[in-house]
Design a protein around this motif. Structure first.
Motif, short mmCIF file in Angstrom:
data_model
loop_
_atom_site.label_atom_id
_atom_site.label_comp_id
_atom_site.label_asym_id
_atom_site.label_seq_id
_atom_site.Cartn_x
_atom_site.Cartn_y
_atom_site.Cartn_z
N LEU A 35 0.99 -1.18 -0.03
CA LEU A 35 -0.08 -0.19 -0.13
C LEU A 35 1.05 1.25 0.03
CD1 LEU A 35 -2.88 -1.01 2.49
CD2 LEU A 35 -2.89 -0.83 0.03
N ALA A 36 2.07 1.09 0.73
CA ALA A 36 2.69 2.43 0.75
C ALA A 36 3.33 2.73 -0.72
CB ALA A 36 3.99 2.11 1.70
N GLY A 37 3.75 1.37 -1.32
CA GLY A 37 4.46 1.69 -2.56
C GLY A 37 3.27 2.31 -3.53
N LEU A 38 1.91 1.81 -3.73
CA LEU A 38 0.93 2.39 -4.33
C LEU A 38 0.77 3.79 -4.18
CD1 LEU A 38 -1.34 1.79 -6.13
CD2 LEU A 38 -2.74 1.17 -4.37
N VAL A 39 0.87 4.09 -2.81
CA VAL A 39 0.33 5.49 -2.44
C VAL A 39 1.75 6.51 -3.16
CG1 VAL A 39 0.23 7.10 -0.49
CG2 VAL A 39 -0.72 5.11 -0.40
N GLN A 40 2.59 5.93 -2.87
CA GLN A 40 4.01 6.61 -3.49
C GLN A 40 3.88 6.99 -4.97
OE1 GLN A 40 7.18 4.39 -1.93
NE2 GLN A 40 7.28 5.67 0.01
N ARG A 41 3.44 5.83 -5.67
CA ARG A 41 3.38 5.65 -7.02
C ARG A 41 2.17 6.82 -7.49
NH1 ARG A 41 4.18 2.66 -11.73
NH2 ARG A 41 3.77 4.19 -13.49
N LEU A 42 1.07 6.76 -6.58
CA LEU A 42 -0.09 7.73 -7.10
C LEU A 42 0.19 9.21 -6.93
CD1 LEU A 42 -3.17 5.61 -5.71
CD2 LEU A 42 -2.53 6.22 -8.10
N ALA A 43 1.13 9.47 -5.81
CA ALA A 43 1.48 10.90 -5.32
C ALA A 43 2.43 11.00 -6.51
CB ALA A 43 2.30 10.63 -4.02
N ALA A 44 3.40 10.46 -6.96
CA ALA A 44 4.30 10.79 -8.11
C ALA A 44 3.25 11.11 -9.25
CB ALA A 44 5.15 9.55 -8.39
N GLU A 45 2.21 10.48 -9.50
CA GLU A 45 1.53 10.58 -10.73
C GLU A 45 0.79 11.97 -10.57
OE1 GLU A 45 1.26 8.94 -13.73
OE2 GLU A 45 3.06 7.48 -13.12
N VAL A 46 0.21 12.01 -9.49
CA VAL A 46 -0.45 13.50 -9.12
C VAL A 46 0.45 14.57 -9.19
CG1 VAL A 46 -1.85 14.83 -7.54
CG2 VAL A 46 -2.45 12.36 -7.77
N SER A 47 1.83 14.37 -8.65
CA SER A 47 2.55 15.43 -8.77
C SER A 47 2.98 15.97 -10.19
CB SER A 47 3.94 15.07 -8.11
OG SER A 47 4.76 15.92 -8.12
N ALA A 48 3.17 14.79 -11.19
CA ALA A 48 3.53 15.07 -12.43
C ALA A 48 2.40 15.85 -13.30
CB ALA A 48 3.78 13.57 -13.33
N LEU A 49 1.41 15.72 -12.62
CA LEU A 49 -0.03 16.34 -13.20
C LEU A 49 0.09 18.00 -13.33
CD1 LEU A 49 -3.33 14.39 -12.29
CD2 LEU A 49 -2.07 14.46 -14.41
N GLY A 50 0.83 18.45 -12.04
CA GLY A 50 1.48 19.74 -12.01
C GLY A 50 0.32 20.62 -11.84
N GLY A 51 0.29 21.55 -12.60
CA GLY A 51 -0.77 22.77 -12.73
C GLY A 51 -2.05 22.61 -13.86
#
Length: 67
Positions: A35-51
Motif C-alpha cells: 500500500l505504501a508503494g501504491l500511495v507513493q506511485r499515485l502521489a508521483a503521478e498526481v505531482s506530475a500532473l502539475g498545474g
C-alpha cells in the motif's frame, strides 16, 4: 465527462489479519509495504500532473473528489 476520476481499492482481510480476522496477522507487513508503494506511485503521478486544471485557463478549478 466531468473530469472526475476515482480509485477504489478493496483488500481481503485474510491478507493482513489473523485466521479469525480480528488481530494483525503475518501478512500485515507485506500489505503495508504494498500500500505504501501504491500511495507513493499515485502521489508521483498526481505531482506530475502539475498545474493541469479542468477547463484550462487561470480561473479553472480542480475537480471535486468523491469520498
Amino acid at each position: 465527462d466531468r473530469g472526475l476520476h476515482a480509485v477504489q481499492l478493496e483488500i481481503d482481510r485474510s491478507c493482513y489479519l489473523d485466521s479469525q480476522l480480528v488481530e494483525p496477522g503475518e501478512g500485515l507487513g507485506e500489505t503495508i509495504e504494498l500500500l505504501a508503494g501504491l500511495v507513493q506511485r499515485l502521489a508521483a503521478e498526481v505531482s506530475a500532473l502539475g498545474g493541469r486544471r479542468v477547463g484550462g485557463g487561470s480561473g479553472s478549478a480542480w475537480p471535486e473528489a468523491a469520498e
